[in-house]
Design a protein around this motif. Structure first.
Motif, PDB file in Angstrom:
ATOM      1  N   THR A 114       0.774  -1.240  -0.086  1.00 61.40           N
ATOM      2  CA  THR A 114      -0.036   0.100  -0.045  1.00 61.40           C
ATOM      3  C   THR A 114       1.052   1.315  -0.063  1.00 61.40           C
ATOM      4  O   THR A 114       0.355   2.442   0.231  1.00 61.40           O
ATOM      5  CB  THR A 114      -0.787  -0.008   1.114  1.00 61.40           C
ATOM      6  OG1 THR A 114      -0.139   0.224   2.355  1.00 61.40           O
ATOM      7  CG2 THR A 114      -1.689  -1.213   1.415  1.00 61.40           C
ATOM      8  N   LEU A 115       2.235   1.196  -0.135  1.00 60.80           N
ATOM      9  CA  LEU A 115       3.053   2.364  -0.410  1.00 60.80           C
ATOM     10  C   LEU A 115       2.837   3.187  -1.607  1.00 60.80           C
ATOM     11  O   LEU A 115       2.547   2.540  -2.626  1.00 60.80           O
ATOM     12  CB  LEU A 115       4.348   1.887  -0.197  1.00 60.80           C
ATOM     13  CG  LEU A 115       4.612   1.040   1.315  1.00 60.80           C
ATOM     14  CD1 LEU A 115       6.213   0.778   1.351  1.00 60.80           C
ATOM     15  CD2 LEU A 115       4.401   2.144   2.323  1.00 60.80           C
ATOM     16  N   GLY A 138       3.825  10.455  -0.836  1.00 62.87           N
ATOM     17  CA  GLY A 138       2.725  10.156   0.129  1.00 62.87           C
ATOM     18  C   GLY A 138       1.656  11.035   0.491  1.00 62.87           C
ATOM     19  O   GLY A 138       0.677  10.988   1.152  1.00 62.87           O
ATOM     20  N   GLY A 161      -0.670  12.121  -1.469  1.00 64.97           N
ATOM     21  CA  GLY A 161      -1.796  11.877  -1.958  1.00 64.97           C
ATOM     22  C   GLY A 161      -1.867  12.209  -3.597  1.00 64.97           C
ATOM     23  O   GLY A 161      -3.125  12.268  -4.120  1.00 64.97           O
ATOM     24  N   LYS A 162      -0.992  12.425  -4.437  1.00 63.74           N
ATOM     25  CA  LYS A 162      -0.892  12.811  -5.615  1.00 63.74           C
ATOM     26  C   LYS A 162      -1.589  11.858  -6.566  1.00 63.74           C
ATOM     27  O   LYS A 162      -2.543  12.065  -7.443  1.00 63.74           O
ATOM     28  CB  LYS A 162       0.531  13.290  -6.228  1.00 63.74           C
ATOM     29  CG  LYS A 162       1.078  14.431  -5.164  1.00 63.74           C
ATOM     30  CD  LYS A 162       2.553  14.953  -5.670  1.00 63.74           C
ATOM     31  CE  LYS A 162       3.403  13.918  -5.631  1.00 63.74           C
ATOM     32  NZ  LYS A 162       3.766  13.193  -4.294  1.00 63.74           N
ATOM     33  N   GLN A 171       1.729   6.134 -12.474  1.00 58.46           N
ATOM     34  CA  GLN A 171       3.047   6.396 -11.993  1.00 58.46           C
ATOM     35  C   GLN A 171       4.006   5.413 -12.543  1.00 58.46           C
ATOM     36  O   GLN A 171       5.284   5.479 -12.696  1.00 58.46           O
ATOM     37  CB  GLN A 171       2.913   6.391 -10.565  1.00 58.46           C
ATOM     38  CG  GLN A 171       4.408   6.857  -9.879  1.00 58.46           C
ATOM     39  CD  GLN A 171       4.160   7.347  -8.821  1.00 58.46           C
ATOM     40  OE1 GLN A 171       3.060   7.035  -7.944  1.00 58.46           O
ATOM     41  NE2 GLN A 171       5.537   7.863  -7.983  1.00 58.46           N
ATOM     42  N   VAL A 181      -6.861  10.449   3.158  1.00 52.62           N
ATOM     43  CA  VAL A 181      -5.649  10.732   2.395  1.00 52.62           C
ATOM     44  C   VAL A 181      -5.947  12.020   1.451  1.00 52.62           C
ATOM     45  O   VAL A 181      -5.057  12.997   1.270  1.00 52.62           O
ATOM     46  CB  VAL A 181      -5.594   9.680   1.215  1.00 52.62           C
ATOM     47  CG1 VAL A 181      -4.430   9.817   0.214  1.00 52.62           C
ATOM     48  CG2 VAL A 181      -5.118   8.412   1.834  1.00 52.62           C
TER      49      VAL A 181
HETATM   50  N1  LIG Z   1      -3.891   0.735  -1.521  1.00 58.62           N
HETATM   51  C1  LIG Z   1      -3.669   1.434  -0.691  1.00 58.62           C
HETATM   52  N2  LIG Z   1      -4.258   1.321   0.621  1.00 58.62           N
HETATM   53  C2  LIG Z   1      -3.732   1.997   1.476  1.00 58.62           C
HETATM   54  N3  LIG Z   1      -3.079   3.061   1.669  1.00 58.62           N
HETATM   55  C3  LIG Z   1      -2.468   3.604   0.541  1.00 58.62           C
HETATM   56  C4  LIG Z   1      -3.062   2.756  -0.613  1.00 58.62           C
HETATM   57  N4  LIG Z   1      -2.266   3.211  -1.768  1.00 58.62           N
HETATM   58  C5  LIG Z   1      -1.690   4.611  -1.329  1.00 58.62           C
HETATM   59  N5  LIG Z   1      -2.019   4.619   0.044  1.00 58.62           N
HETATM   60  C6  LIG Z   1      -1.427   5.741   1.198  1.00 58.62           C
HETATM   61  O1  LIG Z   1      -1.974   6.859   0.700  1.00 58.62           O
HETATM   62  C7  LIG Z   1      -1.286   7.977   1.007  1.00 58.62           C
HETATM   63  C8  LIG Z   1      -1.149   8.675  -0.471  1.00 58.62           C
HETATM   64  O2  LIG Z   1      -0.408   7.762  -1.681  1.00 58.62           O
HETATM   65  P1  LIG Z   1      -0.209   8.258  -3.110  1.00 58.62           P
HETATM   66  O3  LIG Z   1       0.193   6.953  -3.746  1.00 58.62           O
HETATM   67  O4  LIG Z   1      -1.410   9.019  -3.423  1.00 58.62           O
HETATM   68  O5  LIG Z   1       0.971   9.033  -2.923  1.00 58.62           O
HETATM   69  P2  LIG Z   1       1.869  10.146  -3.773  1.00 58.62           P
HETATM   70  O6  LIG Z   1       1.555  11.941  -3.346  1.00 58.62           O
HETATM   71  O7  LIG Z   1       1.472   9.721  -5.207  1.00 58.62           O
HETATM   72  O8  LIG Z   1       3.385   9.952  -3.266  1.00 58.62           O
HETATM   73  P3  LIG Z   1       4.606   9.674  -4.365  1.00 58.62           P
HETATM   74  O9  LIG Z   1       5.361  11.076  -4.556  1.00 58.62           O
HETATM   75  O10 LIG Z   1       5.310   9.039  -3.462  1.00 58.62           O
HETATM   76  O11 LIG Z   1       4.201   8.959  -5.499  1.00 58.62           O
HETATM   77  C9  LIG Z   1       0.360   7.223   1.095  1.00 58.62           C
HETATM   78  O12 LIG Z   1       0.183   7.493   2.683  1.00 58.62           O
HETATM   79  C10 LIG Z   1       0.122   5.935   0.819  1.00 58.62           C
HETATM   80  O13 LIG Z   1       0.799   5.056   1.546  1.00 58.62           O
END
Ligand SMILES: Nc1ncnc2c1ncn2[C@@H]1O[C@H](COP(=O)(O)OP(=O)(O)OP(=O)(O)O)[C@@H](O)[C@H]1O
Ligand SMILES: [Mg+2]
Lengths: 247, 509
Positions: B158-159, B333, B335-336, B378, B312
């Motif tokens: 889920t990262l 992280g 939320g983008k 991504q 998020v």
């Molecule tokens: N499937 C999932 N289940 C639970 N939490 C998740 C899931 N996918 C993402 N997250 C969490 O939601 C938050 C936002 O994630 P997101 O992928 O939107 O970040 P991001 O802004 O795109 O980051 P990055 O710059 O690393 O790509 C993060 O804390 C991430 O760990």
């Protein structure tokens, strides 16, 4: 209190063995009812149901067809078509076997659906189980979740390109034909890269290994496991000693 | 610099050929990495960087993985390969104990058999039989170095993209290998992450490890390297100190992207933007909030209590008009990617609504929305699933229609991949995979284009293609939302820049 995965395995295994050995339908039905109740209470009933259906429906139907229709010892005939006779004894026998089998399958499925796979793998590896075997167990138990997450990703990629999938399980099943081939190909490809990564990180190499995850195993649970195993052995012994008991 | 001790890692590759191929991927290449040194291997897309990295790291084994003639030398032991069955075999386990590797796709580093980030970090140590106390302190230390401390109990699956990169880096450095090889480690890291990584690399080098960074971009940090090797066509085209290489102009030739050191903030490409297209905004978000549903088990059988799910997205409101380019920046992280997945209906907001061309897309299947909104994921590998490049672009278009043929041709031509139509997407270098994913989006002529870190993994030529595509689609009236960590790029192309931080939108700077 958390059950050690081996304790729950012992409980499920010995319940399955005892119900099979006892071959008494009231016991089987009780076990079925308890397992069903536990699965509902544990919140796994909905996920478990498809697996139960896939395994049990064909088994039960074939038992009914075999013994219900062709039971040589049967005397009380209910209906007859040529050589096929539906007898009360046959139906009774079929019901007995079906309930016995269902009870065993149900408790083992309940175990596999409620167990924490990471705990089990950690428990096995701290017990000095051979690395290759631990690898096989870990990858087998994580296979289904891995497949379903892969499938989900392919589905999303296709939806992002205009494949319309109705929400819900029916819509997904209907769209599965689009995902089948990509799924297999990507799993094969992923298996290769995954194996390289795992090996390079020392998975599968011989030598002692340790576990980061701590799985508490209080002495009381060890005793419970011993008792459960003894009970299972006793049930088998009683069955062999007195082959007609219960039947 | 004269050293009497043998190099940490060295290789002489006369030729390396993948199974079933004729042309070597690497040829006539001699490299050596001294202990306590930092080397950058720079090269454009398809120059053989990732193959070299995987070969040196023991992730691509001579024999099964391809035919190698030449030698590999680790810690003074030289293995010679003649491309025959009598060749020595590399034991990946013991090789991996001395050589840490961060693959280009961070997801490939994750074992998938561990349930939390902490266990994933400890995985290599477990296999080496390290006792638990040492593991616990190593995990804590590494998590602090890579910014994973708050994520230790999360499921690796889920990262976010940048969080996953940090995890891959943590997994490689936790066992303190004598050689550390990293393939594009700065990709998709935010500013903090990049600074953490730079500090980590400096420390590792100071402690005497040989560090090799493979990259398409001559990042500012890489100017600290002792040596630059420029790779082109599978061989070393130039080698020397950064200043020598820059002076010789070898980077541009090889398609390496040069980043200029920041000299203040550049003004936005077109600050006073006003849409030339009338009508409702192409895209509008009204008070969108979102929480990932926790995949935890309820009831008694819960294994170990996980952290509660965080919100998020917090009530985001946003409008993008036709022909406008909006850049979204923000930490890992924040939320983008989650936000972008709302634009085409792959995720549905827990509260609020998303409107495309004035129509609410709530409750519509993503496949329907996809006709209007194209999303570039991504990770290109998550977007590609077909057997050939051509089929990949064609998927989802009306079949057996001349218009579809034309759309496929045009999309491939727009990203410069028309000569690869018959290739297997998985075999393409990362840069071309991203361009292919972009082509699959373009082929549908969407009126909203959502791009998740489109510049990552692109070399100079790829960046030029991306630029062309974004400018021409906006000229035709599409709205573009792009997420990036490269503020310089964002400012060079976007009309408007916003920051997403912890799920809230802030105006940039
Ligand atoms: N499937 C999932 N289940 C639970 N939490 C998740 C899931 N996918 C993402 N997250 C969490 O939601 C938050 C936002 O994630 P997101 O992928 O939107 O970040 P991001 O802004 O795109 O980051 P990055 O710059 O690393 O790509 C993060 O804390 C991430 O760990
Ligand atoms: Mg992201």
């Amino acid at each position: 209190m958390r059950l050690h995965p081996l304790t729950s395995l012992a409980a499920a295994g010995s319940t399955a063995v005892i119900t099979t050995a006892a071959a008494s339908w009231p016991l089987s039905v009780t076990v079925i009812a308890v397992a069903a109740g536990l699965s509902v209470a544990g919140g796994v009933a909905r996920r478990m149901l498809p697996a139960v259906a896939v395994i049990l429906v064909p088994l039960v139907l074939s038992l009914l067809a075999m013994h219900g229709l062709f039971f040589p010892e049967g005397t009380t005939v209910l209906a007859q078509w040529g050589p096929a006779r539906v007898t009360v004894e046959g139906l009774h026998f079929a019901f007995e076997r079906a309930s016995q089998l269902s009870a065993a399958v149900l408790v083992l499925l309940l175990w596999s659906f409620t167990i924490s796979v990471p705990d089990l793998v950690a428990a096995l590896s701290t017990r000095g189980v051979h690395a290759r075997f631990a690898f096989v167990v870990a990858s087998t138990l994580t296979l289904l979740p891995a497949i379903s997450s892969r499938l989900g990703r392919i589905r999303q990629a296709q939806e992002a390109r205009g494949l319309v999938i109705r929400p819900g399980i029916v819509g997904r099943a209907g769209a599965f034909r689009w995902q089948a081939v990509p799924l297999v190909l990507s799993l094969v490809e992923e298996a290769g890269t995954r194996a390289a990564a795992l090996q390079a990180r020392g998975f599968g190499s011989s030598g002692p290994r340790t576990s980061y995850r701590e799985v508490p195993d209080p002495p009381a649970q060890r005793w419970v496991r011993v008792v459960l195993l003894l009970a299972a052995v006793a049930a088998i012994a009683a069955r062999l000693w007195q082959p007609t008991a219960g039947a | 610099m004269s050293r009497s001790s043998p190099p940490g890692l060295a290789a002489g590759i006369e030729e390396f050929v993948f199974p079933g191929e004729q042309e070597p991927v690497l040829a006539g290449l001699e490299v050596s990495f001294a202990a306590g040194s930092l080397t950058a291997v720079l090269g454009g897309s398809g120059s053989g960087k990732s193959t070299l990295g995987r070969l040196l790291a023991g992730w691509l084994l001579p024999g099964d993985g391809g035919t190698l003639t030449g030698f590999l030398e680790l810690a003074g032991t030289r293995l010679r390969f003649a491309g025959t069955t009598a060749d020595p075999r590399i034991d990946p386990g013991s090789w991996g104990r001395q050589v840490g590797f961060v693959p280009q796709d961070p997801a490939a580093a994750v074992s998938t058999v561990r349930a939390t980030v902490a266990e994933e970090l400890a995985f290599g140590l477990e296999n080496a039989g390290v006792d638990r106390e040492s593991m616990v302190s190593a995990v804590r230390h590494t998590a602090a170095l890579t910014g994973l401390t708050r994520l230790l109990y999360r499921d690796p699956a889920t990262l976010s993209g940048g969080q996953l990169r940090r995890l891959a880096i943590g997994c490689a450095v936790i066992s303190r290998p004598a050689v550390l090889i990293m393939d594009e480690p700065f990709a998709s890291l935010d500013t903090d992450g990049a600074e953490d990584l730079a500090a980590l690399v400096r420390n590792v080098v100071r402690d005497g490890a040989a560090v090799v960074i493979l990259s398409q971009r001559a990042d500012v940090f890489l100017h600290n390297a002792d040596t630059w090797l420029v790779l082109a066509g599978g061989t070393v085209a130039a080698a020397g100190s950064p200043t020598e290489i820059v002076a010789a102009g070898a980077l541009e030739m090889a398609g390496v992207v040069r980043t200029r050191p920041h000299t203040g903030l550049r003004p936005l490409a077109d600050a006073g933007y006003s849409s030339a297209f009338a009508g409702p905004p192409a895209l509008e978000l009204r008070d969108v909030s979102f929480t990932y549903r926790a995949a935890q088990r309820r009831g008694w059988f819960r294994a170990q209590p996980g952290p509660p799910a965080d919100i998020v997205l917090h009530g985001l409101s946003l409008a993008v008009s036709a022909g406008e380019i909006l850049a979204v920046a923000g930490p890992n992280g924040a939320g983008k990617s989650t936000l972008l997945r709302h634009l085409n209906g792959l995720l549905q907001p827990t509260a609020g609504s998303v409107l495309v061309k004035g129509r609410n897309i709530g409750g519509q299947p993503a496949g329907r929305v996809a006709a209007e909104v194209g999303l570039l994921f991504q990770q290109p590998r998550d977007q590609l699933f077909e057997r050939t490049v051509e089929r990949e672009v064609r998927f989802g278009l009306e079949r057996r229609q001349p218009a579809a043929d034309q759309a496929v041709q045009q999309a491939l031509a727009a990203v410069g991949l028309e000569h690869l139509a018959g290739r297997h997407p998985a075999e393409l270098p990362a840069s071309q995979q991203r361009l292919l994913a972009l082509a699959t989006v373009l082929a549908r002529r969407p009126s909203v284009l959502a791009l998740d870190e489109p510049t990552v993994a692109l070399d100079g030529y790829g960046l030029a293609a991306l630029d062309r595509v974004v400018r021409s689609t906006t000229a035709e009236g599409a709205a573009v939302v792009l997420v990036t960590h490269d503020l310089d790029y964002a400012r060079s192309i976007a009309h408007r820049l916003v920051r997403l931080d912890a799920g809230r939108l802030l105006p940039a700077d």
